[in-house]
Write an enzyme that holds these catalytic residues in place. Sequence first.
Site, short mmCIF file in Angstrom:
data_model
loop_
_atom_site.label_atom_id
_atom_site.label_comp_id
_atom_site.label_asym_id
_atom_site.label_seq_id
_atom_site.Cartn_x
_atom_site.Cartn_y
_atom_site.Cartn_z
N HIS A 63 0.83 -1.21 0.00
CA HIS A 63 0.00 0.00 0.00
C HIS A 63 0.87 1.26 0.00
CE1 HIS A 63 -2.91 -2.90 1.95
NE2 HIS A 63 -3.65 -2.41 0.97
N GLU A 67 -1.15 -4.08 -8.97
CA GLU A 67 -1.26 -5.09 -10.01
C GLU A 67 -1.44 -6.49 -9.44
OE1 GLU A 67 2.09 -4.61 -12.60
OE2 GLU A 67 1.30 -2.75 -13.49
#
Length: 284
Positions: free
Chosen positions: A37, A150
Amino acid sequence: MLIIETLPLLRQHIRRLRQEGKRVALVPTMGNLHDGHMKLVDEAKARADVVIVSIFVNPMQFDRPDDLVRYPRTLQEDCEKLNKRKVDYVFAPAVEEIYPHGLEGQTYVDVPGLSTMLEGASRPGHFRGVSTIVSKLFNLIQPDIACFGEKDFQQLALIRKMVADMSYDIEIVGVPIIRAKDGLALSSRNAYLTAEQRKIAPGLYNVMNSIAEKLIAGNRELQEIIAIAEQELNEKGFRADDIQIRDADTLLELTETSKRAVILAAAWLGQARLIDNQSVTLAQ
């Protein structure tokens, strides 16, 4: 850093940012933040004047009630990490703020095809929940860019299609997977792993590497490749859930003209359902 919990206060600040001509980046999360993150945050900071991180455990995207209940909620620790990263705003609303009338009868956004294939087939309603909450966040925050990992390959494809189909003027940025030194993709769900399972977990990445090597070598016996991979996972202590080899650009079956393949892998390890992916350039 300002923590915002209500829609009126959020709208007030968004109006001001628009009036000031600021370039705004959104990083949507469900909290329990890790280095993956933080990579999204860093990418957002490099591309915008203002970074807003949303933290919302979205009940609409959980296909199992028990999974929703036990999903880690670590708001205080998350905010401390984001403050150190000099994030400008955290939007952390309660469920009632986002769904004031509950989920029953809630208008939703559905992306045909991508919502029900692959991961969507094994988790009915999941991607409908994802596209709905992301659409709501886009409407509320009106970002110039939004950053997604991704690691959730199909989710990223779904968001890109939704943005194109709904004519959102938002740049979608895909950020590469962040891995531990042993190859395990960072995920909030890794918290479900016991110490012993954590030692086994990189096996998913290793099996994907083995598949990638076969594809690069020109092997196109996909069903055989997948069967061997599932057997390897089960022997390592996983419970293989789903392994797919698809065209990385369309997520459809590979064809002779496919330029890139993506290996999409999901496997259970104890109480954790781990997902991962790897893209491979195919010899033409």
